[in-house]
Write a protein that holds these residues in place. Structure first.
Motif, PDB file in Angstrom:
ATOM      1  N   MET A   3      13.643  85.428 -17.585  1.00 54.54           N
ATOM      2  CA  MET A   3      14.574  86.450 -18.066  1.00 54.54           C
ATOM      3  C   MET A   3      15.782  86.500 -17.136  1.00 54.54           C
ATOM      4  O   MET A   3      15.646  86.450 -15.911  1.00 54.54           O
ATOM      5  N   THR A   4      16.968  86.598 -17.717  1.00 56.61           N
ATOM      6  CA  THR A   4      18.179  86.721 -16.918  1.00 56.61           C
ATOM      7  C   THR A   4      19.092  87.776 -17.537  1.00 56.61           C
ATOM      8  O   THR A   4      19.226  87.842 -18.762  1.00 56.61           O
ATOM      9  N   VAL A   5      19.658  88.611 -16.709  1.00 56.94           N
ATOM     10  CA  VAL A   5      20.561  89.667 -17.170  1.00 56.94           C
ATOM     11  C   VAL A   5      21.803  89.674 -16.290  1.00 56.94           C
ATOM     12  O   VAL A   5      21.759  89.295 -15.114  1.00 56.94           O
ATOM     13  N   GLY A   6      22.891  90.088 -16.861  1.00 61.44           N
ATOM     14  CA  GLY A   6      24.137  90.178 -16.113  1.00 61.44           C
ATOM     15  C   GLY A   6      25.008  91.296 -16.648  1.00 61.44           C
ATOM     16  O   GLY A   6      24.947  91.633 -17.838  1.00 61.44           O
ATOM     17  N   LYS A   7      25.783  91.880 -15.781  1.00 64.33           N
ATOM     18  CA  LYS A   7      26.741  92.893 -16.204  1.00 64.33           C
ATOM     19  C   LYS A   7      28.022  92.724 -15.397  1.00 64.33           C
ATOM     20  O   LYS A   7      27.994  92.291 -14.247  1.00 64.33           O
ATOM     21  N   TYR A   8      29.126  93.068 -16.015  1.00 62.65           N
ATOM     22  CA  TYR A   8      30.423  92.843 -15.400  1.00 62.65           C
ATOM     23  C   TYR A   8      31.385  93.937 -15.841  1.00 62.65           C
ATOM     24  O   TYR A   8      31.223  94.541 -16.908  1.00 62.65           O
ATOM     25  N   HIS A   9      32.377  94.173 -15.011  1.00 61.11           N
ATOM     26  CA  HIS A   9      33.442  95.105 -15.371  1.00 61.11           C
ATOM     27  C   HIS A   9      34.661  94.832 -14.508  1.00 61.11           C
ATOM     28  O   HIS A   9      34.548  94.318 -13.389  1.00 61.11           O
ATOM     29  N   ILE A  10      35.802  95.162 -15.043  1.00 58.29           N
ATOM     30  CA  ILE A  10      37.060  94.993 -14.310  1.00 58.29           C
ATOM     31  C   ILE A  10      37.304  96.222 -13.455  1.00 58.29           C
ATOM     32  O   ILE A  10      37.187  97.358 -13.930  1.00 58.29           O
TER      33      ILE A  10
END
Length: 218
Positions: free
Chosen positions: A48-55
């Motif tokens: 399982m792999t998860v990622g989150k991003y924001h400017i």
């Protein structure tokens, strides 16, 4: 008593090793408009792999300007793979999926072209393996005791270490097979080169001998 202590120490070593083998990548990077930046991560199969991003907002208390948007695409290194995640012109987002096979997975951020160019700061967090599971939500949903939840977490870590060891063993066998194949080809090419050199040398000697015999020098 000594056996129990040794088993406990072994379990602790596995847990510690699991923390080191767990892949967690948190970073902040700068991206200029009109450019693309990719981040690669090697992830084993069926993980399982998860990622989150924001400017990052350059002006706290104010909304992000329209120039601060990115297009995000997550793919694997295989040429025929589809995009596991795609988001166009967004300020933030997240993705999660289970890998089908062991490979290098790439997350690419592209900033829209803008005149004059602007620079964006992007916060990106990428987790895989045991770290990718949200244990807080799991505990809330199952209403289990804290100790039981911790034991389950440790069991997942040990299982992850076990799978990682087998994965590394398979990679080691592949590398050994590649080394044997390379050594065989190198030895074959070396022998062929020696045969060719000896043949050329023999032809040169025969040619010179024939030439001198015709000239009656020998």
């Amino acid at each position: 008593m000594m056996i129990w202590i040794n088993d406990t120490l072994f379990l602790l070593l596995l847990v510690i090793l699991g923390f080191f083998l767990t892949q967690i990548e948190c970073l902040r990077f700068e991206l200029e408009s009109g450019h693309t930046k990719c981040i690669a991560e090697e992830i084993k199969g069926h993980a399982m792999t998860v990622g989150k991003y924001h400017i990052v907002n350059p002006n706290d208390g104010h909304p992000l300007p329209d120039t601060h948007k990115v297009t995000v695409r997550v793919t694997s290194a295989h040429a025929n793979s589809h995009a596991h995640h795609y988001a166009e012109n967004v300020h933030e987002g997240h993705f999660s999926f289970e890998t089908a096979e062991a490979a290098d997975y790439h997350t690419c951020f592209t900033a829209a072209d803008h005149k004059p160019p602007v620079k964006l700061n992007v916060d990106f967090e990428w987790k895989s393996g045991v770290a990718a599971k949200d244990w807080t939500n799991v505990a809330k949903k199952s209403s289990v005791e804290a100790m039981e939840m911790e034991l389950k977490h440790m069991l997942e870590i040990v299982q992850g270490v076990h799978d990682e060891m087998f994965y590394l063993r398979e990679r080691e066998e592949e590398m050994q097979e590649l080394n044997r194949d390379t050594s065989y080809k190198l030895a074959w090419m070396t022998g062929l080169s020696i045969i060719v050199c000896l043949s050329v040398a023999g032809l040169q000697v025969w040619h010179l001998k024939t030439f001198f015999e015709k000239k009656k020098l020998i």
